[in-house]
Design an enzyme around this catalytic site. Sequence first.
Site, PDB file in Angstrom:
ATOM      1  N   HIS A  46       0.833  -1.207   0.000  1.00 14.93           N
ATOM      2  CA  HIS A  46       0.000   0.000   0.000  1.00 14.93           C
ATOM      3  C   HIS A  46       0.870   1.260   0.000  1.00 14.93           C
ATOM      4  O   HIS A  46       0.606   2.218  -0.740  1.00 14.93           O
ATOM      5  CB  HIS A  46      -0.917  -0.012   1.230  1.00 14.93           C
ATOM      6  N   GLU A  68      -2.466  -5.594  -4.147  1.00 20.61           N
ATOM      7  CA  GLU A  68      -3.234  -5.253  -2.939  1.00 20.61           C
ATOM      8  C   GLU A  68      -4.573  -5.980  -2.919  1.00 20.61           C
ATOM      9  O   GLU A  68      -5.016  -6.463  -1.870  1.00 20.61           O
ATOM     10  CB  GLU A  68      -3.491  -3.739  -2.921  1.00 20.61           C
ATOM     11  N   ASN A 432      26.600 -23.165  -6.759  1.00 20.46           N
ATOM     12  CA  ASN A 432      27.338 -24.427  -6.803  1.00 20.46           C
ATOM     13  C   ASN A 432      26.959 -25.334  -5.639  1.00 20.46           C
ATOM     14  O   ASN A 432      26.898 -26.554  -5.786  1.00 20.46           O
ATOM     15  CB  ASN A 432      28.844 -24.147  -6.794  1.00 20.46           C
TER      16      ASN A 432
END
Length: 697
Positions: A46, A68, A432
């Site tokens: 918001h 929202e 990795n």
Amino acid sequence: MDMNQYLSMFIDESNDHLQSLNENMMGLEANPEDLSIVQVIFRSAHTLKGMAATMGFEDLASLTHQMENVLDLVRNNKLRMQDFIFDTLFKSLDALESMVQDITGGGEGKADVSAIVADLQAIVRGEVPAAGGASTGSAPAASGQAETPIHLDEFQFSVLEQSIQEGHKVMFVEVAIREDCQLKAVRSYMVFDLLERSGEVVKSFPSVQDIEQEKFDHSFSLYYITQKDASEIQAMILNLSEIDKVTAIALDQESLHQLGQDTAAATAEVATAASEVAVAVETPVAPAATSTPAPRAAAKEEAKSPAAGRTGGTPSRTIRVDIERLDVLMNLFSELLIDRVRLEQLASEMQSGDLTETVEHMSRVSADLQNIVMKLRMVPVDTVFNRFPRMIRDLAKSLDKKVDLVITGAETEMDRTVIDEIGDPLVHLLRNAVDHGIESVADRIAAGKPETGTVNLRAFHSGNHVFIEIEEDGRGIVPENVLKSAVKKGILTQEEAASKTDEEAYQMLFAPGFSTAEVISDVSGRGVGLDVVKAKITALGGNVTIYSTPGKGTNFSVQLPLTLSIIAAMMIKLGSEKYAIPLSSIVETGIIKQTQIRTIHGNKMLEFRGSHIPLVSLSRIFSIPDYDESTEEETEIVVVRKGERLVALAVQDFIGQNEIVIKNLGKYLPEIQGISGATILGDGQVALIIDPNAFIK
């Protein structure tokens, strides 16, 4: 009203909110029923929407508004979080981040987010799990597979970019197999095998796994690093049977950037289409006709919730300071430090009690000031670590593995200049760890391990260094396999491999082009990455050590200096010239006699604690006209370390230890072998700073 004055504040706060959204979304994914987390996410979204609308960035505000609406249903118990909702929200966050990056680069933050908005609106309407969605959505997904260009992530893009800078040839290769080919996976393997002999494949589309399982039409494309010309590569592939067409395009920096921008948009569209197909087979959720405002009871609960209390009325005790101002402050203090040393020298020469007392007091005050200035430049490693949970989540999902990332010591602080440089090396090591280290779920269960692998990311202080460790409980490294792979790739001979210790075998992982992966994937196995890690960390004055137990796991320990601006150094003398050697590289100092020096294969060696180490003459390397240690009966030495290797440097005299300010040599001076910078001494002389790493190969 002119909004430009607020732009830097908007960018800073937007990045903070996006980081908070990512972190809390990860927390919500782990605890989908915790509505307090949803409240925090809703408030961040918001606030971001309000800021974007105020600044006039409509696309950003529109996308956040749609997020929202979904979050509003969740926090009011009208929608239950499911995997496809998480994926759509994460995709929205990625789009928001790219918009903010565009604004940071001077753009307008515009992007075509209509597909993501449509997904979010469908979730709000409850239409996502509608019957028949799979059949209607599958067509664009299938057709997109053949047309989608390869999307490079940050790691892969940096590898290609660095390869171009280092003089390698980077190309985009498209291969079409004849339609009457019966074993297209075998033909594809032959192409990959041929290419791997002359270079490295960084990314392919479709993925290697899909190609191996024949989950592709009759063509595939890839990014490739080599030393050969595009015409040579084209001819080599066409020599294979049942290959219909080959296109190899050489890329430079500009074309690589352009291709990266073009493919990002196309890939996002196809990913959206694919997510709609996946969404169609999910468990039905409670439909909601529109986004409804929260009832008063929910508002009261929000006010009572602990999450709501986090944004109370306590005034902020922090301020934002431009990084450039801190750099200016650091430079000014550096000058003050030089004058302080000069005053201390003058006070000792003049033997004045009042002057000495005043200078001592000024030294104590400036030492306190130095600590404060250094602390101002210190940044928690959390600023780098906080992007890794999301990365590990996406990576584990793509590899079909279960991985927990446990972060400890995120509050550990380092100098900003070091923080700025360690992000990419840590990305390489973590990728990795997940791909090479952590086994598949089936393999872990067969080995009697929990199906979820654990990657520990730790940071802690030790002396004037910070250690960052990446430890996983995976398959570990078998030294014999590493050495066999090194011999196979021609990096070592059989005789050299037989004489290597386990620690030396582990160091082979950092050799350029080296990889132990049996199956090449889009994540690793290409032989690029770890050599880049080693080069970057060594350039920062650090080193990497590997500890591994086969079947138990592997630990990559990275040692880094706290700061790169002010360092403790040993001042030495060579004839009429003075030099500085960083204390962090020094093992010990000593005096040797000429009779202790041995000549082995034309190189001067010195016996040191049960082994022989090279003796390097700095006076000869730097052509010092008024000093030659060979005429002396006894010679002072400084033993320096790089990783596990030692070298003795011959010097004339030790002056003492000092804290020195590192200054660049400037763009007018060429790069000098063995010199990393310069410093100004208290008497106004310039002393060159020796780079010990340059003398150890």
